[in-house]
Design a protein around this motif. Structure first.
Motif, mmCIF file in Angstrom:
data_model
loop_
_atom_site.group_PDB
_atom_site.id
_atom_site.type_symbol
_atom_site.label_atom_id
_atom_site.label_comp_id
_atom_site.label_asym_id
_atom_site.label_seq_id
_atom_site.Cartn_x
_atom_site.Cartn_y
_atom_site.Cartn_z
ATOM 1 N N ALA A 1 -13.761 -4.207 16.981
ATOM 2 C CA ALA A 1 -13.414 -3.292 15.960
ATOM 3 C C ALA A 1 -12.027 -2.785 16.345
ATOM 4 O O ALA A 1 -11.279 -2.594 15.371
ATOM 5 N N TYR A 2 -11.474 -2.871 17.796
ATOM 6 C CA TYR A 2 -10.018 -2.606 17.941
ATOM 7 C C TYR A 2 -9.081 -3.569 17.336
ATOM 8 O O TYR A 2 -8.022 -3.178 16.872
ATOM 9 N N VAL A 3 -9.468 -4.988 17.546
ATOM 10 C CA VAL A 3 -8.487 -5.964 17.016
ATOM 11 C C VAL A 3 -8.446 -5.778 15.593
ATOM 12 O O VAL A 3 -7.351 -5.807 14.788
ATOM 13 N N ARG A 4 -9.633 -5.497 14.807
ATOM 14 C CA ARG A 4 -9.593 -5.427 13.315
ATOM 15 C C ARG A 4 -8.796 -4.064 13.031
ATOM 16 O O ARG A 4 -7.963 -4.300 12.111
ATOM 17 N N ALA A 5 -8.947 -2.950 13.588
ATOM 18 C CA ALA A 5 -8.076 -1.853 13.435
ATOM 19 C C ALA A 5 -6.824 -2.088 13.419
ATOM 20 O O ALA A 5 -5.896 -1.716 12.745
ATOM 21 N N ARG A 6 -6.393 -2.687 14.411
ATOM 22 C CA ARG A 6 -5.062 -3.058 15.171
ATOM 23 C C ARG A 6 -4.271 -3.968 13.932
ATOM 24 O O ARG A 6 -3.267 -3.539 13.385
ATOM 25 N N ARG A 7 -5.000 -4.741 13.317
ATOM 26 C CA ARG A 7 -4.411 -5.771 12.318
ATOM 27 C C ARG A 7 -4.642 -5.003 11.208
ATOM 28 O O ARG A 7 -3.200 -5.092 10.431
ATOM 29 N N ALA A 8 -5.303 -4.138 10.820
ATOM 30 C CA ALA A 8 -5.194 -3.435 9.434
ATOM 31 C C ALA A 8 -4.105 -2.436 9.704
ATOM 32 O O ALA A 8 -3.247 -2.167 8.607
ATOM 33 N N HIS A 9 -3.802 -1.917 10.946
ATOM 34 C CA HIS A 9 -2.713 -0.867 11.128
ATOM 35 C C HIS A 9 -1.452 -1.654 11.090
ATOM 36 O O HIS A 9 -0.368 -1.091 10.122
ATOM 37 N N THR A 10 -1.044 -2.929 11.493
ATOM 38 C CA THR A 10 -0.080 -3.621 11.423
ATOM 39 C C THR A 10 0.386 -3.987 10.078
ATOM 40 O O THR A 10 1.512 -3.897 9.516
ATOM 41 N N GLN A 11 -0.927 -4.198 9.221
ATOM 42 C CA GLN A 11 -0.539 -4.860 7.787
ATOM 43 C C GLN A 11 -0.151 -3.547 7.004
ATOM 44 O O GLN A 11 0.686 -3.650 6.286
ATOM 45 N N ALA A 12 -0.831 -2.399 7.413
ATOM 46 C CA ALA A 12 -0.185 -1.270 6.630
ATOM 47 C C ALA A 12 1.086 -0.775 6.702
ATOM 48 O O ALA A 12 1.915 -0.648 5.915
ATOM 49 N N LEU A 13 1.473 -1.025 7.974
ATOM 50 C CA LEU A 13 2.908 -0.770 8.508
ATOM 51 C C LEU A 13 3.731 -1.884 7.839
ATOM 52 O O LEU A 13 4.924 -1.410 7.153
ATOM 53 N N GLU A 14 3.539 -3.076 7.532
ATOM 54 C CA GLU A 14 4.335 -4.119 6.910
ATOM 55 C C GLU A 14 4.324 -3.971 5.479
ATOM 56 O O GLU A 14 5.647 -3.762 4.998
ATOM 57 N N GLU A 15 3.403 -3.463 4.891
ATOM 58 C CA GLU A 15 3.210 -3.206 3.446
ATOM 59 C C GLU A 15 4.247 -1.796 3.100
ATOM 60 O O GLU A 15 4.858 -1.879 2.233
ATOM 61 N N ARG A 16 4.221 -0.982 4.255
ATOM 62 C CA ARG A 16 4.951 0.282 4.044
ATOM 63 C C ARG A 16 6.438 0.007 4.191
ATOM 64 O O ARG A 16 7.097 0.654 3.278
ATOM 65 N N GLY A 17 6.867 -0.813 5.145
ATOM 66 C CA GLY A 17 8.193 -1.309 5.103
ATOM 67 C C GLY A 17 8.757 -2.076 3.925
ATOM 68 O O GLY A 17 9.658 -1.847 3.657
ATOM 69 N N TRP A 18 7.716 -2.787 3.168
ATOM 70 C CA TRP A 18 8.293 -3.597 2.344
ATOM 71 C C TRP A 18 8.169 -2.553 0.966
ATOM 72 O O TRP A 18 9.555 -2.815 0.292
ATOM 73 N N LEU A 19 7.463 -1.670 0.882
ATOM 74 C CA LEU A 19 7.589 -0.626 -0.411
ATOM 75 C C LEU A 19 8.900 0.272 0.035
ATOM 76 O O LEU A 19 9.663 0.415 -1.050
ATOM 77 N N LEU A 20 8.985 0.601 1.027
ATOM 78 C CA LEU A 20 10.331 1.541 1.527
ATOM 79 C C LEU A 20 11.586 0.518 1.332
ATOM 80 O O LEU A 20 12.562 1.249 0.612
ATOM 81 N N GLU A 21 11.509 -0.773 1.404
ATOM 82 C CA GLU A 21 12.775 -1.560 1.356
ATOM 83 C C GLU A 21 13.022 -1.844 -0.157
ATOM 84 O O GLU A 21 13.883 -1.575 -0.862
#
Length: 258
Positions: free
Chosen positions: A18-38
């Motif tokens: 569950a931790y690994v899945r949550a970590r991946r989801a968090h990382t993906q969310a950060l990447e998508e947010r960075g892309w949107l900000l860019e």
């Protein structure tokens, strides 16, 4: 006894999964947010450029239309009284001269470079490829060796194209001197029947050889301004890092208005 041993192990495995899945989801969310900000920054920058171009176009329209109208009227008045009243003709021509000077001052204010100018800038000759040797000598004195290659048959250029080509070389060499390794640059000018091509290459560190290219300084307004200026003449402009290190600036300027 076996259940007591297996149950904590299973719970630990489930928690780790569950931790690994949550970590991946968090990382993906950060990447998508960075892309949107860019994307938002790029959109905001483009909107700012468009707004500035619209403002300059509006100001230029007002300045040129008003002052040219004044010049036409005063020139017509001078022509009518030239044979009968020298004083009135002189006054009209002085008004034309004043309107012309005001127009040129406003145009320099709107279209001039943003960098501070020296006190004697207004007396300096017009930028031109005919003064390229002087620019190269100044760069060499500052520590940047420059090789120049000219191909084709040099010919008189339209003033706007001539100034733009000079400014492209000047800006590229200045950036090479400030942000490059300061070793060497190459300038190529190609004259053709329908277009003028300009290219500036400079040496620099490469990620392929273990080096790290220096981070660009400033906000790139110089290159952005050149891109806009080249677009005015229907040309093409490209500036990017070279795979083997350094930077390349390339432009194609039509010799016939689009």
């Amino acid at each position: 006894m076996w259940l007591l041993v297996a149950l904590p192990t299973a719970v630990a495995v489930l928690l780790a999964f569950a931790y690994v899945r949550a970590r991946r989801a968090h990382t993906q969310a950060l990447e998508e947010r960075g892309w949107l900000l860019e994307r938002e920054r790029e959109t905001a920058a483009q909107s700012a450029v468009d707004a500035e171009r619209a403002r300059i176009a509006h100001d230029l329209h007002d300045i040129v239309s008003h002052n040219v109208s004044v010049m036409v009227i005063q020139t017509g008045a001078a022509r009518q009284v030239l044979a009968t009243s020298f004083e009135q003709a002189e006054a009209a021509l002085l008004a034309v001269e004043a309107a012309g000077r005001d127009t040129m001052a406003e145009l320099r204010h709107l279209l001039g470079v943003l960098a501070p100018k020296g006190d004697d800038d207004t007396l300096s000759p017009q930028p031109s490829l005919t003064r390229l040797t002087e620019l190269i000598d100044r760069m060499a004195f500052a520590g940047l060796a420059v090789d120049v290659r000219i191909s084709g048959d040099p010919c008189p250029l339209p003033t706007g194209v001539d100034v733009t080509a000079y400014r492209i070389i000047q800006e590229a060499l200045t950036n090479a001197l400030r942000h490059g390794d300061g070793v060497k640059a190459e300038v190529t000018v190609r004259y053709a029947s329908h277009a003028l091509r300009v290219e500036v290459l400079n040496t620099g560190q490469s990620v392929l050889t273990g080096g790290r290219p220096p981070a660009p300084e400033g906000d790139g307004r110089g290159l952005l301004g050149l891109k806009q200026r080249v677009a005015v003449y229907g040309g093409q402009f490209d500036a990017r890092r070279r795979l083997g290190g350094g930077y390349r600036v390339r432009a194609k300027l039509p010799l016939e208005r689009p």
